[in-house]
Write a protein that holds these residues in place. Structure first.
Motif, PDB file in Angstrom:
ATOM      1  N   MET A 298      72.083  -5.003 -46.483  1.00 58.07           N
ATOM      2  CA  MET A 298      71.869  -3.557 -46.604  1.00 58.07           C
ATOM      3  C   MET A 298      71.936  -3.114 -48.072  1.00 58.07           C
ATOM      4  N   THR A 299      72.899  -3.670 -48.813  1.00 58.18           N
ATOM      5  CA  THR A 299      73.056  -3.313 -50.224  1.00 58.18           C
ATOM      6  C   THR A 299      71.844  -3.745 -51.042  1.00 58.18           C
ATOM      7  N   LEU A 300      71.383  -4.982 -50.795  1.00 52.23           N
ATOM      8  CA  LEU A 300      70.232  -5.507 -51.537  1.00 52.23           C
ATOM      9  C   LEU A 300      68.946  -4.771 -51.176  1.00 52.23           C
ATOM     10  N   GLU A 301      68.764  -4.467 -49.893  1.00 51.45           N
ATOM     11  CA  GLU A 301      67.550  -3.763 -49.467  1.00 51.45           C
ATOM     12  C   GLU A 301      67.481  -2.366 -50.061  1.00 51.45           C
ATOM     13  N   SER A 302      68.656  -1.767 -50.264  1.00 54.12           N
ATOM     14  CA  SER A 302      68.702  -0.436 -50.876  1.00 54.12           C
ATOM     15  C   SER A 302      68.399  -0.515 -52.374  1.00 54.12           C
ATOM     16  N   ALA A 303      68.936  -1.571 -53.032  1.00 52.14           N
ATOM     17  CA  ALA A 303      68.758  -1.702 -54.489  1.00 52.14           C
ATOM     18  C   ALA A 303      67.404  -2.296 -54.851  1.00 52.14           C
ATOM     19  N   HIS A 304      66.880  -3.161 -53.975  1.00 52.86           N
ATOM     20  CA  HIS A 304      65.608  -3.854 -54.252  1.00 52.86           C
ATOM     21  C   HIS A 304      64.671  -3.721 -53.051  1.00 52.86           C
ATOM     22  N   PRO A 305      64.189  -2.506 -52.801  1.00 52.77           N
ATOM     23  CA  PRO A 305      63.321  -2.307 -51.635  1.00 52.77           C
ATOM     24  C   PRO A 305      62.061  -3.153 -51.714  1.00 52.77           C
ATOM     25  N   GLY A 306      61.687  -3.754 -50.606  1.00 49.08           N
ATOM     26  CA  GLY A 306      60.459  -4.542 -50.558  1.00 49.08           C
ATOM     27  C   GLY A 306      60.626  -5.996 -50.951  1.00 49.08           C
TER      28      GLY A 306
ATOM     29  N   ASN B 158      57.284 -12.035 -58.544  1.00 46.32           N
ATOM     30  CA  ASN B 158      57.640 -11.599 -57.203  1.00 46.32           C
ATOM     31  C   ASN B 158      58.898 -12.325 -56.746  1.00 46.32           C
ATOM     32  N   HIS B 159      59.965 -11.569 -56.589  1.00 43.86           N
ATOM     33  CA  HIS B 159      61.238 -12.171 -56.215  1.00 43.86           C
ATOM     34  C   HIS B 159      61.412 -12.233 -54.699  1.00 43.86           C
ATOM     35  N   SER B 160      62.264 -13.154 -54.263  1.00 44.06           N
ATOM     36  CA  SER B 160      62.707 -13.203 -52.870  1.00 44.06           C
ATOM     37  C   SER B 160      64.110 -13.788 -52.846  1.00 44.06           C
ATOM     38  N   PHE B 161      64.917 -13.301 -51.913  1.00 40.06           N
ATOM     39  CA  PHE B 161      66.309 -13.731 -51.812  1.00 40.06           C
ATOM     40  C   PHE B 161      66.489 -14.695 -50.639  1.00 40.06           C
ATOM     41  N   LEU B 162      67.419 -15.632 -50.818  1.00 37.39           N
ATOM     42  CA  LEU B 162      67.925 -16.441 -49.707  1.00 37.39           C
ATOM     43  C   LEU B 162      69.438 -16.339 -49.759  1.00 37.39           C
ATOM     44  N   LEU B 163      70.032 -15.771 -48.717  1.00 39.62           N
ATOM     45  CA  LEU B 163      71.476 -15.565 -48.644  1.00 39.62           C
ATOM     46  C   LEU B 163      72.072 -16.617 -47.711  1.00 39.62           C
TER      47      LEU B 163
ATOM     48  N   PHE C 187      79.558 -10.172 -43.621  1.00 39.42           N
ATOM     49  CA  PHE C 187      79.294 -10.101 -45.063  1.00 39.42           C
ATOM     50  C   PHE C 187      77.791 -10.139 -45.329  1.00 39.42           C
ATOM     51  N   ARG C 188      77.072 -11.014 -44.598  1.00 39.80           N
ATOM     52  CA  ARG C 188      75.616 -11.096 -44.779  1.00 39.80           C
ATOM     53  C   ARG C 188      74.958  -9.761 -44.465  1.00 39.80           C
ATOM     54  N   ALA C 189      75.398  -9.131 -43.377  1.00 36.59           N
ATOM     55  CA  ALA C 189      74.795  -7.850 -42.973  1.00 36.59           C
ATOM     56  C   ALA C 189      75.044  -6.781 -44.033  1.00 36.59           C
ATOM     57  N   GLY C 190      76.273  -6.752 -44.568  1.00 34.51           N
ATOM     58  CA  GLY C 190      76.600  -5.756 -45.591  1.00 34.51           C
ATOM     59  C   GLY C 190      75.815  -5.979 -46.873  1.00 34.51           C
ATOM     60  N   LEU C 191      75.714  -7.242 -47.288  1.00 36.56           N
ATOM     61  CA  LEU C 191      74.984  -7.540 -48.522  1.00 36.56           C
ATOM     62  C   LEU C 191      73.491  -7.297 -48.341  1.00 36.56           C
TER      63      LEU C 191
ATOM     64  N   ILE D  88      78.423  -6.604 -58.294  1.00 34.30           N
ATOM     65  CA  ILE D  88      77.660  -7.711 -57.700  1.00 34.30           C
ATOM     66  C   ILE D  88      76.163  -7.502 -57.928  1.00 34.30           C
ATOM     67  N   LEU D  89      75.695  -6.283 -57.704  1.00 28.49           N
ATOM     68  CA  LEU D  89      74.271  -5.979 -57.902  1.00 28.49           C
ATOM     69  C   LEU D  89      73.867  -6.165 -59.363  1.00 28.49           C
TER      70      LEU D  89
END
Length: 201
Positions: free
Chosen positions: A20-28, A2-7, A14-18, A113-114
């Motif tokens: 959105m990108t991460l949530e789209s690529a790695h939902p949940g 089970n992964h989790s990110f810390l940005l 930049f945080r907001a853009g990334l 990046i993804l």
């Protein structure tokens, strides 16, 4: 796993853009954000340990290069991916030497990046360098060397800050990172370890 990110990045846009990108690529996959290393390590101390830390190098206070030791000390199993506007080969090499598994340029397309982040997420735990491997030969940044030298002279954080023109809070972050790198718990032990390993004159 089970992964989790810390940005960790001080640029909210930049945080907001990334995010959105991460949530789209790695939902949940849970994602937390912090603008500084101090906020990431201390303010959110009760939050669950991240498996992937996405780290900017140019941060207010303690910068990303100097702060990687703190991250590794707090979350030994996490993978650090550096996302930096500085894409020079020298910076990439230094980031990897200090514990990052990947150095990615912020100027790359989102897909690149993804891909880099996904490659780190796919890595088997045994394939990642362990905290003990990292700690056997600590690599200090130039600023950490300066702080360590003054610490070994018995200077307080306040005096070190005056000498190096840093805030006391930033010096405290450097000292914590040095204690983590040297695997000691006190300034006296840090001075002894630094001298015995030949890190200071």
């Amino acid at each position: 796993m089970n992964h989790s990110f810390l940005l960790i990045d001080d640029h909210a846009l930049f945080r907001a853009g990334l995010r959105m990108t991460l949530e789209s690529a790695h939902p949940g996959v849970p994602l937390r954000e912090a603008a500084t290393l101090d906020e990431a390590v201390h303010t959110q101390r009760d939050a669950p340990a991240p498996t992937v830390v996405l780290l900017d190098l140019q941060l207010p206070g303690l910068n990303g290069m100097d702060g990687m030791a703190l991250i590794q000390h707090k979350w030994p199993e996490c993978a650090i991916v550096v996302l930096s506007a500085d894409d020079s080969p020298d910076t990439a090499r230094r980031a990897l030497e200090h514990g990052a598994l990947r150095h990615l340029s912020k100027g790359e397309p989102a897909a690149v990046i993804l891909d880099g982040i996904a490659a780190v997420m796919r890595a088997e735990p045994g394939a990642l360098p362990s905290s003990t491997t990292r700690a056997t030969a600590p690599r200090l940044t130039p600023r950490q060397c300066e702080v360590l030298d003054l610490l070994c002279q018995g200077m307080s954080n306040k005096l070190i800050g005056r000498r190096l023109n840093l805030s006391e809070n930033t010096v405290r972050g450097h000292v914590q990172a040095l204690l983590a790198l040297l695997q000691v718990v006190s300034r006296a032990e840090a001075a002894y370890a630094a001298r015995s390993r030949g890190l200071v004159g």
